[in-house]
Motif scaffolding. Structure first.
Motif, PDB file in Angstrom:
ATOM      1  N   ARG A  61       0.952  -1.001   0.134  1.00 36.94           N
ATOM      2  CA  ARG A  61       0.162   0.069  -0.479  1.00 36.94           C
ATOM      3  C   ARG A  61       1.138   1.637   0.242  1.00 36.94           C
ATOM      4  O   ARG A  61       1.937   1.191   0.162  1.00 36.94           O
ATOM      5  CB  ARG A  61      -1.128   0.008   1.243  1.00 36.94           C
ATOM      6  CG  ARG A  61      -1.382  -1.079   1.569  1.00 36.94           C
ATOM      7  CD  ARG A  61      -2.541  -1.138   0.453  1.00 36.94           C
ATOM      8  NE  ARG A  61      -3.687  -2.487   0.424  1.00 36.94           N
ATOM      9  CZ  ARG A  61      -4.536  -2.093  -0.017  1.00 36.94           C
ATOM     10  NH1 ARG A  61      -5.018  -2.133  -1.554  1.00 36.94           N
ATOM     11  NH2 ARG A  61      -5.427  -4.066   0.489  1.00 36.94           N
ATOM     12  N   PRO A  62      -0.270   2.029  -0.780  1.00 35.69           N
ATOM     13  CA  PRO A  62       1.039   3.597  -0.249  1.00 35.69           C
ATOM     14  C   PRO A  62       1.226   3.970   1.421  1.00 35.69           C
ATOM     15  O   PRO A  62       0.475   3.777   2.019  1.00 35.69           O
ATOM     16  CB  PRO A  62       0.493   4.893  -1.464  1.00 35.69           C
ATOM     17  CG  PRO A  62      -1.497   4.170  -1.214  1.00 35.69           C
ATOM     18  CD  PRO A  62      -0.977   2.375  -1.004  1.00 35.69           C
ATOM     19  N   ALA A 122      -5.472   2.406  -4.026  1.00 31.02           N
ATOM     20  CA  ALA A 122      -5.303   3.878  -3.880  1.00 31.02           C
ATOM     21  C   ALA A 122      -4.703   4.835  -2.293  1.00 31.02           C
ATOM     22  O   ALA A 122      -4.076   5.612  -2.265  1.00 31.02           O
ATOM     23  CB  ALA A 122      -5.233   4.951  -4.060  1.00 31.02           C
ATOM     24  N   ALA A 140      -1.585   8.421   3.734  1.00 31.16           N
ATOM     25  CA  ALA A 140      -3.278   8.219   3.130  1.00 31.16           C
ATOM     26  C   ALA A 140      -3.842   7.265   4.348  1.00 31.16           C
ATOM     27  O   ALA A 140      -3.334   6.873   5.372  1.00 31.16           O
ATOM     28  CB  ALA A 140      -2.183   6.551   1.774  1.00 31.16           C
TER      29      ALA A 140
END
Length: 368
Positions: A61-62, A122, A140
Motif C-alpha cells: 500500500r502507499p 490508492a 494515505a
C-alpha cells in the motif's frame, strides 16, 4: 482538527516490531467531513492480519499510511447530504465500502465493489482523495478507515450504525472478524442443518467463524490449529472437537463445510483434505501473493467437492452487521470472547509482534 494516530512509515521493517517500530504515533491534521462523509471519534479498534500484511509487505500500500480498519466509534459530525445518521450514534467501520452501482455490488456480496477496491488500493476514500496530512504532506488512508487514531473522516458508505447496547469492543470486531468469519459460514459456506463444519486457522477471523457456527447450532463444529492454546479456547467456546492439522488428517476428520482462515498455503491444503465428499471448502485467509498450494484435481471431480473464495465473508455490510449485532444482543453470539487483550494506542508495535507470532486471537485498542 488535530488528531493522534499510528502511521506506517515504511513497509517491510524486520521483526521484532517492538524494536524496529514500523508504526509511529504521530500528530496529524484531519479535514472536516465533506459531502457524503462522516467524522467519527474512535472508541475501539482491533488488530487484524490485514493490518499486519501491510506492515510486512504481503499487501503493498502507499506510505505513509495511517493503519487500522476494524473499529467502532461515535459520530461527531456529518458532512453535507448525510441525513440518515445522527451525532452521537455508535457506528461500525466497514473496510470495503459499496457504491451500490457497479457490477460487483450487484452480486449480493459475492464480488467486491470495484470503485471501493480501487479507492482502497490508492489509499483514498471512496469519494476520492485523502483527508489526512502530517506536516503539510498527505497521509494515505488504510482501507477507507484509518482506525488507529483518535478520530477518522470516512465515507458514509464505510459505516454501519448499531444499537448503543452493543459495546464498542464488540462493535469493532463485528466489522471485520465477524463479518468475514461469520460470512464464510453463512454466506459463502451456506452451512445447513445436519451438516458438520470445520475451521482451519483459529485467529480472529477463524474463531469468529467457529463462534458463529456454534451459535447457529446446525451440527458439530471442529476447530483446527497448530497452537494448543487456541485449540483449548475453541473447546471452551463450544467446539465439539479441536485438532492440530497433522492429528486431524491422521484421524480422518472430515466436514461438509470447511472454512480456511489462516491465509497460508499449507492451511489451504489441509482444509481441502478435510472436506468431505460433496462438501465445500471456503477460503477467506489472505496469503502472500506469491504463495502456491498443491491439491488433487481428481479429488474435486471424483468426490464432487468445491472450493469457494470469499472476500469479507461475501458480506453486504449494511445487511449483515445488524444481523450479527442482534445475535449478540440475543445472547447467541458472545463476540466479547474473541477479545484476548486490550491495549493502548502506544502499544501497537508490540501488539503487532503478538499477532505475527500467533499468540493473539483479537487485540483491541481502547481509546479514552
Amino acid at each position: 482538527m488535530r488528531i493522534r494516530g499510528a502511521v506506517l512509515e515504511e513497509i517491510g521493517r524486520e521483526r521484532p516490531y517492538a524494536a524496529s517500530r514500523p508504526l509511529t504515533i504521530s500528530e496529524l491534521e484531519l479535514s472536516d467531513p465533506g459531502p457524503g462523509e462522516v467524522l467519527v471519534r474512535m472508541e475501539a479498534a482491533g488488530l487484524c492480519h490485514s493490518d499486519l500484511s501491510v506492515v510486512d509487505g504481503n499487501r503493498v500500500r502507499p506510505v505513509p499510511m495511517l493503519l487500522g480498519h476494524e473499529a467502532a466509534g461515535r459520530v461527531e459530525a456529518l458532512g453535507p447530504g448525510v441525513e440518515d445518521l445522527r451525532v452521537g450514534q455508535r457506528v461500525v467501520m466497514v473496510f470495503l465500502p459499496r457504491c451500490e452501482e457497479c457490477a460487483g455490488c450487484a452480486t449480493d456480496g459475492r464480488m467486491p465493489c470495484a470503485p471501493g477496491t480501487a479507492a482502497n488500493n490508492a489509499g483514498e476514500l471512496l469519494g476520492g482523495g485523502t483527508r489526512l496530512h502530517r506536516d503539510g504532506e498527505p497521509v494515505a488512508h488504510h482501507l477507507g478507515v484509518s482506525a488507529f487514531a483518535t478520530h477518522a473522516v470516512v465515507d458514509r458508505r464505510s459505516v454501519v450504525a448499531v444499537p448503543d447496547e452493543v459495546p464498542p469492543e464488540v462493535a469493532a470486531v463485528l466489522g471485520c472478524a465477524v463479518l468475514t468469519g461469520g460470512g464464510a459460514v453463512v454466506n459463502a459456506g451456506a452451512w445447513a442443518p445436519g451438516q458438520t463444519l470445520a475451521v482451519v486457522g483459529l485467529g480472529g477471523v477463524g474463531m469468529a467463524a467457529l463462534l458463529t457456527a456454534v451459535g447457529l447450532g446446525h451440527g458439530p463444529v471442529v476447530g483446527v490449529d497448530a497452537v494448543p492454546a487456541k485449540l483449548e479456547r475453541a473447546l471452551a467456546l463450544g467446539a465439539a472437537a479441536a485438532w492440530s492439522p497433522a492429528d486431524a488428517l491422521a484421524a480422518g476428520v472430515s466436514a461438509d463445510v470447511v472454512v480456511e482462515a489462516a491465509g497460508h498455503p499449507k492451511a489451504f491444503e489441509t482444509a481441502v483434505e478435510l472436506t468431505a465428499p460433496g462438501g465445500r471448502t471456503v477460503t477467506v485467509g489472505l496469503p502472500s501473493p506469491t504463495a502456491r498450494s498443491s491439491i488433487s484435481p481428481l479429488g474435486l471431480v471424483a468426490q464432487a467437492r468445491s472450493i469457494v473464495g470469499s472476500y469479507l465473508g461475501s458480506a453486504v455490510p449494511a445487511r449483515d452487521v445488524p444481523r450479527y449485532a442482534q445475535l449478540y444482543l440475543d445472547g447467541a453470539l458472545p463476540v466479547e470472547e474473541l477479545v484476548t487483550r486490550r491495549i493502548a494506542l502506544d502499544d501497537v508495535n508490540e501488539a503487532l509482534d503478538e499477532l505475527a507470532e500467533g499468540r493473539a486471537v483479537r487485540q483491541v485498542i481502547v481509546f479514552d
